[in-house]
Design a protein around this motif. Structure first.
Motif, PDB file in Angstrom:
ATOM      1  N   ASN A 192      -4.544  -1.218 -17.010  1.00  0.00           N
ATOM      2  CA  ASN A 192      -5.626  -2.166 -16.664  1.00  0.00           C
ATOM      3  C   ASN A 192      -5.002  -3.467 -16.951  1.00  0.00           C
ATOM      4  O   ASN A 192      -5.541  -4.614 -16.326  1.00  0.00           O
ATOM      5  N   VAL A 231      -2.768  -4.958 -13.811  1.00  0.00           N
ATOM      6  CA  VAL A 231      -3.456  -5.721 -12.708  1.00  0.00           C
ATOM      7  C   VAL A 231      -4.274  -6.856 -13.343  1.00  0.00           C
ATOM      8  O   VAL A 231      -4.395  -7.592 -12.341  1.00  0.00           O
ATOM      9  N   PRO A 235      -3.031  -9.499 -10.352  1.00  0.00           N
ATOM     10  CA  PRO A 235      -3.952  -8.371  -9.600  1.00  0.00           C
ATOM     11  C   PRO A 235      -3.361  -8.356  -7.887  1.00  0.00           C
ATOM     12  O   PRO A 235      -4.074  -7.377  -7.449  1.00  0.00           O
ATOM     13  N   ASP A 256       0.510  -4.268  -6.066  1.00  0.00           N
ATOM     14  CA  ASP A 256      -0.188  -3.047  -5.466  1.00  0.00           C
ATOM     15  C   ASP A 256       0.219  -1.858  -6.359  1.00  0.00           C
ATOM     16  O   ASP A 256      -0.422  -0.718  -6.625  1.00  0.00           O
ATOM     17  N   TRP A 263      -2.431  -1.044  -9.080  1.00  0.00           N
ATOM     18  CA  TRP A 263      -3.537  -0.403  -8.719  1.00  0.00           C
ATOM     19  C   TRP A 263      -3.084   1.124  -8.170  1.00  0.00           C
ATOM     20  O   TRP A 263      -3.831   1.871  -8.557  1.00  0.00           O
ATOM     21  N   THR A 277      -4.667   4.756  -9.602  1.00  0.00           N
ATOM     22  CA  THR A 277      -4.804   5.600  -8.718  1.00  0.00           C
ATOM     23  C   THR A 277      -4.372   7.101  -8.880  1.00  0.00           C
ATOM     24  O   THR A 277      -5.109   7.981  -9.011  1.00  0.00           O
ATOM     25  N   PHE A 285     -11.632   4.202  -5.220  1.00  0.00           N
ATOM     26  CA  PHE A 285     -11.850   3.000  -5.808  1.00  0.00           C
ATOM     27  C   PHE A 285     -10.505   2.126  -5.946  1.00  0.00           C
ATOM     28  O   PHE A 285     -10.211   0.924  -5.203  1.00  0.00           O
ATOM     29  N   TYR A 286      -9.592   2.696  -6.530  1.00  0.00           N
ATOM     30  CA  TYR A 286      -8.326   1.938  -6.647  1.00  0.00           C
ATOM     31  C   TYR A 286      -7.335   1.984  -5.704  1.00  0.00           C
ATOM     32  O   TYR A 286      -6.487   1.121  -5.323  1.00  0.00           O
ATOM     33  N   ASN A 331      -7.983   2.010  -2.621  1.00  0.00           N
ATOM     34  CA  ASN A 331      -8.552   0.928  -1.541  1.00  0.00           C
ATOM     35  C   ASN A 331      -8.185  -0.556  -2.102  1.00  0.00           C
ATOM     36  O   ASN A 331      -7.883  -1.409  -1.324  1.00  0.00           O
ATOM     37  N   LYS A 332      -8.121  -0.745  -3.285  1.00  0.00           N
ATOM     38  CA  LYS A 332      -7.583  -2.115  -4.085  1.00  0.00           C
ATOM     39  C   LYS A 332      -5.966  -2.089  -3.596  1.00  0.00           C
ATOM     40  O   LYS A 332      -5.717  -3.276  -3.134  1.00  0.00           O
ATOM     41  N   ALA A 390      -5.767  -2.860   0.063  1.00  0.00           N
ATOM     42  CA  ALA A 390      -6.337  -4.510   0.517  1.00  0.00           C
ATOM     43  C   ALA A 390      -5.069  -5.460   0.201  1.00  0.00           C
ATOM     44  O   ALA A 390      -5.025  -6.185   0.907  1.00  0.00           O
TER      45      ALA A 390
END
Length: 465
Positions: free
Chosen positions: A293, A296, A300, A303, A306, A310, A324-325, A327-328, A331
């Motif tokens: 955590n 990121v 942020p 990748d 994240w 994941t 959820f992660y 997908n981060k 993105a």
């Protein structure tokens, strides 16, 4: 720390010059003072101040060869090569034994991409110079421009024979060895270099890096240890030390090395990520997720941070959070085959088959060449009842994996299901020829087809033969 007399004089000269600019008074400087002032501003990227200093210098010392050479250097920097060349020819007529004339001629040829001619001029400079290291270094760079790595390496080595502490030449030697895929030779060279210069943290660091690249992690660790003993603020060496300790599964010590980099400088996302990975390997799950955590939060847009989170939740089988992660991560990089495969795997585990199919399709689209990715994709297409798409995908997969029984048995099952028995028989026979022992794969995937008499007849004939 006390300044040397030279440094003190240099700072006084600089202060006097800047005071002169502010007050518009004219002070006298000798030509060498002016040279140092001009070169200082050039090094600082303050070209306009360098030009002002040069103008005043030439007014006070119109016949100074040193100042004219500085002027030539500035003309070359501004790509005014013809004007620089004209001045050099005039100086050559006066001082044919001045090595700096040949060096600047070489710079002009280099700027014109005439690197062979540049080397010819540098070879002339060698006859008159006292600074052999500088000339060998310049020759090495010219050979680099020509992609002649062997001769570049040879000249950088000669530079280091004269000036053992030239760090730029040392980096360039290692670069040449690596480019030529001569890691072992590079390590041997660095060992000899370290014998002469045992307190070179750069040499120890480079030897460690090369040892790491050939998976000699014990020696890499030894080298990074020496580098950090010589310079206890060498962040790069501490980072590499951490990586070596990870490879040796000494995770607690690796954490200490990474934490040292954070003490020396603001935390980097990479160091935080590695600390998280080490904690996870040690089974410290709470600490691992805390550092992931932090990773990121620090960056942020990283990748890999994240994805680490994941994978953490995939291992815990918490697929909701893993989705959820991932997908981060997507993105940030939506063309990464590995991320799409994770996305597909997570959705498959959550029984979201349409999303899983999309994920496997994207993974293949972006270059995933693993058989299991294709097979998962095909099996989901079959589960969704998209038999035509499944067959087309299988035929596409067979081009990449022409001798893979798992593809042939699947094609056979699909064709039999669609009542295309001739095609089914063809692929079933292929599958049996490739691997008859695993023919029960047909039964697992297509139990209705398996029980058909025409299928059992093909199998029986093959087994008997």
């Amino acid at each position: 720390m006390h300044l040397s007399h030279e440094e003190d004089d240099y700072n006084v000269s600089l202060s006097r010059f800047e005071s002169m600019l502010k007050t518009n008074k004219v002070f006298f400087f000798d030509s060498e003072e002016f040279e140092e002032i001009i070169l200082h501003y050039l090094d600082m990227g303050k070209a306009s101040l360098a030009k002002k200093a040069l103008k005043l210098a030439l007014e006070q010392h119109p016949r100074s060869t040193g100042l004219k050479l500085v002027q030539i250097e500035m003309l070359i920097y501004d790509d005014k090569l013809d004007a620089a060349e004209k001045m050099l020819n005039e100086l050559y007529a006066i001082e044919p034994h001045n090595e700096e004339i040949y060096i600047q001629k070489a710079n002009i040829y280099s700027k014109r991409d005439q690197h062979e001619k540049a080397i010819e001029e540098l070879e002339k400079a060698l006859q008159f110079t006292d600074d052999y290291a500088d000339v060998y270094n310049l020759m090495g760079m010219e050979y680099l421009f020509m992609d002649n790595l062997e001769l570049a390496k040879h000249n950088f080595i000669k530079c280091l024979e004269v000036d053992v502490e030239d760090q730029a030449a040392l980096y360039n030697v290692v670069y040449c060895f690596e480019f030529l895929d001569q890691q072992q030779e590079a390590i041997a060279y660095l060992e000899k270099y370290i014998d002469k210069n045992p307190y070179s943290e750069i040499a120890w660091h480079q030897q460690g890096r090369l040892s790491y690249s050939i998976k000699n992690y014990e020696n890499a660790l030894r080298c990074f240890d020496y580098a950090t003993l010589i310079d206890d603020e060498f962040i790069g060496a501490f980072m590499e030390k951490g990586k070596s300790l990870e490879k040796l599964k000494r995770f607690e010590e690796a954490i200490e090395a990474y934490e040292r980099t954070i003490e020396l400088e603001d935390p980097t996302s990479y160091a935080l990520l590695r600390i998280g990975k080490c904690h996870e390997k040690l089974g410290n799950k709470a600490e691992a997720i805390k550092f992931y955590n932090k990773t990121v939060h620090e960056d942020p847009l990283l990748d890999k941070g994240w994805i680490a989170i994941t994978d953490f939740y995939i291992r815990l089988k918490n697929f909701q959070k893993a989705l959820f992660y991932v997908n981060k991560a997507l993105a940030i990089d939506n063309e990464n085959q590995l991320y799409w495969k994770r996305y597909a795997t997570i959705n498959r585990n959550m029984n979201f088959y349409e999303e899983a199919e999309f994920g496997y399709r994207k993974a293949v689209e972006f270059g995933d060449a693993h058989l299991d990715t294709w097979l998962f994709w095909i099996d989901i297409l079959q589960f969704l009842g998209e038999f035509d798409s499944a067959i087309q995908t299988l035929l596409q997969a067979s081009e990449f994996f022409p001798d893979e029984y798992q593809i042939e048995y699947r094609l056979a099952g699909m064709y039999y299901m669609l009542q295309q028995n001739d095609k089914g028989k063809f692929h079933l026979t292929n599958g049996l020829q490739l691997n008859a022992n695993n023919r029960t794969l047909m039964e697992e995937l297509f139990p209705v087809v398996w029980n058909k008499k025409i299928v059992q007849n093909v199998i029986s004939k093959h087994v008997k033969s």
